[in-house]
Design an enzyme around this catalytic site. Sequence first.
Site, short mmCIF file in Angstrom:
data_model
loop_
_atom_site.label_atom_id
_atom_site.label_comp_id
_atom_site.label_asym_id
_atom_site.label_seq_id
_atom_site.Cartn_x
_atom_site.Cartn_y
_atom_site.Cartn_z
N CYS A 18 123.59 130.17 28.43
CA CYS A 18 123.66 130.23 26.98
C CYS A 18 122.81 131.33 26.36
O CYS A 18 121.78 131.72 26.91
CB CYS A 18 123.27 128.93 26.29
SG CYS A 18 124.23 127.54 26.85
N ASP A 368 121.45 140.34 44.36
CA ASP A 368 120.37 139.67 43.62
C ASP A 368 119.95 138.34 44.24
O ASP A 368 118.79 137.96 44.17
CB ASP A 368 120.75 139.48 42.15
CG ASP A 368 122.06 138.77 41.96
OD1 ASP A 368 122.18 137.61 42.36
OD2 ASP A 368 123.00 139.40 41.44
N CYS A 404 117.84 124.27 39.94
CA CYS A 404 117.17 124.51 38.65
C CYS A 404 117.58 123.42 37.69
O CYS A 404 118.75 123.06 37.61
CB CYS A 404 117.60 125.87 38.09
SG CYS A 404 116.95 126.17 36.43
N CYS A 459 113.02 127.32 41.78
CA CYS A 459 114.21 127.35 42.65
C CYS A 459 113.88 127.98 44.00
O CYS A 459 114.65 127.84 44.95
CB CYS A 459 115.38 128.07 41.96
SG CYS A 459 114.96 129.63 41.23
S1 SF4 Z 1 112.85 130.34 38.05
FE1 SF4 Z 1 114.56 129.22 38.96
S2 SF4 Z 1 114.06 127.04 38.59
FE2 SF4 Z 1 112.77 128.24 37.20
S3 SF4 Z 1 113.92 128.34 35.28
FE3 SF4 Z 1 114.43 130.18 36.47
S4 SF4 Z 1 116.28 129.70 37.61
FE4 SF4 Z 1 115.38 127.76 36.90
#
Ligand code: SF4
EC number: 2.4.2.14
Length: 492
Positions: A18, A368, A404, A459
């Site tokens: 978003c 990536d 996440c 993550c």
């Molecule tokens: S670093 Fe990874 S777990 Fe943390 S907000 Fe970003 S995508 Fe989500």
Amino acid sequence: MSTSVLPGERPDRLEEACAVFGVYAPGEDVARMTCFGLQALQHRGQESAGIAVGDGETIMAAKDLGLVTQVFDEASLAALDGFVAVGHARYSTSGGAASWEAAQPHISAIDDVLIALAHNGTLVNTDRIRALLEGRGVQFRSSTDSEVAAKAIGEVTQTTHHLRNGIRRAMEELSGAYAMVLASPSSLYAFRDPNGIRPLCIGKLPDGRGWVVSSETCGLDIVGAEYVRDVAPGEIVRFNEEGMYAEQGVPAGEPAACIFEYVYFARPDSVIDGQSVYQARRNMGRILAQEAPAEADLVLGVPDSGVPPALGYAHESGIPYADGIVKNRYVGRTFIEPTQAMRQLGIRLKLNPLRSVIEGQRLVVIDDSIVRGNTSKKLVQMLREAGATEVHLRIVSPEVGWPCFYGIDTDTRDQLIAANMTLDEMNEWIGSDSLAFISLEGLRASVPDARCQGFCDACFTGDYPVEIPAAVAKKSFLTKKDFEDVYAEGNQ
Ligand code: SF4
């Protein structure tokens, strides 16, 4: 990694979640400015788009499924007349698949006064708040966490008759990641969770014409606004006829800005928290070349986000960079069912190798991230079919081993390749000649100019800055091996 574009297939990557945009500018065409802002931020969400405008008396809104340019035309923008606006482009993470009801901004009534809310992020504790509000007779049109936030703000404001109080009280209750913009008929508000997980920045129009708030600075650039600063974690900022007024809504927590914004989510021409995204990506490639060198003839980047780090890798390693993979820019996510033959082509709908560049060459290929690994496997196969003699995969994020919960659409752990295989197993399964990921230290060193004092890297590490409710964690944290163990126990 390239997004899967076929209906019914989950994208093999972390997906954006978003964009929000807001304008306070009396005398300006705020709906049109918001439309352009959302177009600049379209990469963050392509499922639905919406704009709500306040004219001092009430709020009018238009939203629908589709890209910004599919949802809005001259007629629909002309109908949105006012001086304060908020806009949203959505990728669904909470509330299920794309639907008109889940499209934002969400409109809530506070007595006779309407407010419009747009949210980037995911709230992790809305079940309880929703049940509480439903018990008080509040009705919901969607299952999204954003509507819960809108209704929670409305409910408190109804009793206190003070919108900033309503926002503050809601912030005290809500937990998770949120960068939100809210329009009342005459004011614009912007506020951010105490950890500052998702980005949100403030810009100023020239000659005192007004204020702009955007998920990324590329949204400021397109309307000619000058970057002022980011909204601070836990802060509420209000814009109205008295100008800009900022206050701390809730105490700031441990800073935890999403480091993945720099890897993939944000546009390369954006600056987040003082750090150029493009420069960060160049740095990632440079550091990866130091950490994981390879004997090769050419460095290729998987478009788009793999290209700046590929340039960094090439510069550092001395191996020439080449444009060897072409992206079809006009294939987005589609709901049109392709033929079975096209399904088998898979990745080629979006990416195609340049045989004249690749044939007979040993390649370092920079991407990536690797999420489930299916797309990497197809990519390697496609490059070999185009004549590559060796394919060395280099990834500018560490292994994604955890889901996440903060506004990004990810699989459960059992679907994440890095949670279920060793590096050697992944390399063998994908079919690359070698595979390496940047270290977490290397990734952090790639963003030296970021002013925030801490990042979310959950993550990669499983170290979540905002606690995940046990019920959610239970569903999402089991690896394939855990499942096998549970099954084995059940059979004893
Ligand atoms: S670093 Fe990874 S777990 Fe943390 S907000 Fe970003 S995508 Fe989500």
